[in-house]
Design a protein around this motif. Structure first.
Motif, short mmCIF file in Angstrom:
data_model
loop_
_atom_site.label_atom_id
_atom_site.label_comp_id
_atom_site.label_asym_id
_atom_site.label_seq_id
_atom_site.Cartn_x
_atom_site.Cartn_y
_atom_site.Cartn_z
N THR A 257 5.20 -34.79 -41.92
CA THR A 257 5.66 -34.67 -40.53
C THR A 257 4.68 -33.89 -39.66
O THR A 257 4.59 -34.13 -38.45
N ILE A 258 3.94 -32.97 -40.25
CA ILE A 258 3.04 -32.10 -39.48
C ILE A 258 2.01 -32.90 -38.67
O ILE A 258 1.82 -32.63 -37.48
N PRO A 259 1.28 -33.88 -39.25
CA PRO A 259 0.31 -34.63 -38.44
C PRO A 259 0.96 -35.36 -37.26
O PRO A 259 0.34 -35.49 -36.20
N VAL A 260 2.18 -35.85 -37.45
CA VAL A 260 2.87 -36.52 -36.35
C VAL A 260 3.15 -35.54 -35.21
O VAL A 260 2.95 -35.85 -34.03
N LEU A 261 3.60 -34.34 -35.56
CA LEU A 261 3.86 -33.33 -34.54
C LEU A 261 2.57 -32.92 -33.83
O LEU A 261 2.55 -32.76 -32.59
N VAL A 262 1.48 -32.77 -34.58
CA VAL A 262 0.20 -32.44 -33.97
C VAL A 262 -0.24 -33.55 -33.02
O VAL A 262 -0.72 -33.28 -31.90
N PHE A 263 -0.06 -34.78 -33.42
CA PHE A 263 -0.43 -35.91 -32.57
C PHE A 263 0.38 -35.91 -31.28
O PHE A 263 -0.16 -36.14 -30.19
N PHE A 264 1.68 -35.61 -31.39
CA PHE A 264 2.52 -35.55 -30.20
C PHE A 264 2.07 -34.43 -29.27
O PHE A 264 2.05 -34.60 -28.04
N VAL A 265 1.75 -33.28 -29.82
CA VAL A 265 1.32 -32.15 -28.99
C VAL A 265 0.03 -32.50 -28.24
O VAL A 265 -0.12 -32.16 -27.06
N LEU A 266 -0.87 -33.20 -28.89
CA LEU A 266 -2.15 -33.53 -28.27
C LEU A 266 -2.01 -34.55 -27.14
O LEU A 266 -2.77 -34.52 -26.17
#
Length: 281
Positions: A257-266
């Motif tokens: 889930t972490i990469p998805v959250l990072v992608f959303f933040v970016l």
């Protein structure tokens, strides 16, 4: 006058805010429980009286996840698949949306209807035909077997969404660019592309999530070569027939889930403007 109107509308506004907060809690609770379970010790996970907190957080589940020899390889494969799908589908969808919006050609309406119909077909119904297709082309047990289907499934939605952004760009702007000496290619990439970029970001989010979380194609097309597997397949390592490791499953899911959250933040700012433009159109 204004005060009375505010008093009338205030209860409805309060009700709307409470409803939004309740929905957010309901949506976020499974994520909270996943992260909580990832940090629980084994005794609490197997307990018959689950509690929404833990007094003894542990990293043992994460150690088991990162202790898997192939986990890093699975992560890299997921990045390659999701990144390829996002980049290729965005570029192809941009060119296709420009073509069906700016140019008049035969069967254009039929083509658009076909894009819409393609979105209505369940992915599960095409898994078996795609398996035989990949087998005939020799793509089984390769990352290409995961990249190509996701590109195909993400393109119809992306093209339909980008049509609104391309259509919103005034044709007078294109004519002015031509008068100033810009070629069609220069207008396409230096003028039109930046203007529709928020729409590209919005469609890329959906493409990224679909490719990153895919389990059906990864399970169907990666038959024997586990080195070509992706992160969702890593969850199977912790599903033992007699004694499933739920802590490992939750820890691996948290890492996914972490990469998805990072992608959303970016991309969150571009995403909001992109979805706003789509609604406006």
């Amino acid at each position: 006058m204004n005060l009375s109107r505010w008093r009338v509308r205030h209860p409805w506004r309060l009700a709307a805010e409470c409803s939004a907060l309740l929905i957010a809690v309901v949506v976020a609770f499974p994520l909270y429980w996943m992260v909580l379970s990832a940090f629980r010790p084994a005794g609490e996970i197997e307990s018959g009286e689950p509690r929404p907190w833990t007094l003894a957080p542990s990293l043992d589940s994460f150690r088991r996840v990162f202790g898997q020899q192939e986990f890093g390889r699975y992560f890299l494969n997921s990045v390659i698949v999701a990144g390829s799908v996002v980049i290729v589908s965005a570029l192809v969808a941009f060119l296709a949306a420009t073509a069906v919006t700016r140019f008049r050609f035969r069967f254009r309406t039929t083509l658009l209807i076909m894009f819409l119909v393609a979105q209505m077909v369940p992915v599960e119904a095409l898994a078996i035909p795609l398996f035989f297709l990949m087998r005939d082309f020799g793509q089984l047990n390769t990352l290409g077997a995961l990249i190509l289907p996701h590109i195909a499934f993400s393109l119809p939605f992306a093209i339909w969404m980008l049509r609104g952004f391309v259509k919103a760009v005034p044709e007078a702007l294109e004519e002015a660019a031509y008068i100033d000496g810009a070629s069609r290619a220069r207008f396409l990439w230096q003028v039109l592309f930046p203007l529709v970029f928020p729409g590209l970001v919005a469609t890329s989010v959906f493409s990224f999530i679909s490719a990153w979380n895919d389990f059906l194609f990864a399970r169907s097309f990666i038959v024997s070569d586990t080195s070509q597997s992706t992160l969702p397949m890593a969850l199977l390592v912790f599903f033992k027939p007699d004694d499933p490791d739920w802590g490992g499953v939750m820890a691996a899911s948290t890492v996914m889930t972490i990469p998805v959250l990072v992608f959303f933040v970016l991309v969150q700012r571009r995403l909001v403007s992109g979805l706003g433009g789509a609604v406006k159109e």
